[in-house]
Design an enzyme around this catalytic site. Structure first.
Site, mmCIF file in Angstrom:
data_model
loop_
_atom_site.group_PDB
_atom_site.id
_atom_site.type_symbol
_atom_site.label_atom_id
_atom_site.label_comp_id
_atom_site.label_asym_id
_atom_site.label_seq_id
_atom_site.Cartn_x
_atom_site.Cartn_y
_atom_site.Cartn_z
ATOM 1 N N GLU A 27 18.371 56.856 52.101
ATOM 2 C CA GLU A 27 19.367 55.854 52.816
ATOM 3 C C GLU A 27 20.029 54.968 51.530
ATOM 4 O OE1 GLU A 27 17.970 54.517 57.155
ATOM 5 O OE2 GLU A 27 16.549 54.537 55.481
ATOM 6 N N TYR A 59 39.433 34.971 64.295
ATOM 7 C CA TYR A 59 38.656 36.267 64.290
ATOM 8 C C TYR A 59 38.899 36.948 63.076
ATOM 9 C CZ TYR A 59 42.882 38.308 66.653
ATOM 10 O OH TYR A 59 44.173 38.762 66.758
ATOM 11 N N ILE A 78 17.675 46.311 59.346
ATOM 12 C CA ILE A 78 18.892 46.004 59.939
ATOM 13 C C ILE A 78 18.786 44.619 60.664
ATOM 14 C CG2 ILE A 78 19.800 48.324 60.070
ATOM 15 C CD1 ILE A 78 19.033 48.508 63.084
ATOM 16 N N GLU A 79 17.513 44.270 61.056
ATOM 17 C CA GLU A 79 17.190 42.926 61.478
ATOM 18 C C GLU A 79 17.584 42.062 60.241
ATOM 19 O OE1 GLU A 79 14.049 45.626 63.584
ATOM 20 O OE2 GLU A 79 15.094 45.368 61.451
ATOM 21 N N LYS A 105 22.978 51.744 64.218
ATOM 22 C CA LYS A 105 22.559 52.588 63.091
ATOM 23 C C LYS A 105 22.637 54.109 63.820
ATOM 24 C CE LYS A 105 19.530 52.903 59.279
ATOM 25 N NZ LYS A 105 18.175 52.180 58.589
#
Length: 128
Positions: A27, A59, A78-79, A105
């Protein structure tokens, strides 16, 4: 003390990025796709009544902050990626009172035929 919840929100959905976040060596070396869904709680009463860009949070500016936070630092989880984005948005936009963020993911290194791994954080600005 926290801000009152209005229910108004700015939504950015399916933001796609290529990144090198993850625990596995592959990864970190090869990278993969990530998708981010984001809701930012902002009182939109003034821009709704005035039709003035100066009365709202752009935005496009939120997207730029998300992109910089996502790409600026490699992380294992990813947290942590999500929390980094939340922190960056709260720092950049004082009018954002709360955030719901989902980081998806799709190529997570697990044996799934279809689907994706994802996390979701719910954060509210802390007022001191």
């Amino acid at each position: 003390m926290t801000q009152a919840f209005t229910g108004d929100r700015i939504i950015l959905k399916d933001l796609g990025f290529y990144g090198y976040h993850g625990l596995m060596k592959e990864e970190k070396a090869l990278g993969q796709r990530f998708f981010i869904d984001l809701e930012c709680g902002v009182d939109l009463s003034a821009p709704a009544l005035t039709d003035s860009i100066g009365k709202t949070v752009s935005y496009a500016d939120i997207y730029d902050v998300v992109k910089q936070a996502f790409e600026g630092k490699r992380m294992h989880l990813i947290e942590a990626v999500a929390q980094n984005i939340v922190d960056a948005i709260f720092n950049a936009f004082q009018d954002v009172n709360w955030i719901i963020i989902r980081v998806r993911k799709p190529e997570a290194p697990i044996a799934m035929v279809r689907g994706e791994a994802a996390i979701e954080l719910h954060r509210q600005r802390k007022i001191s």
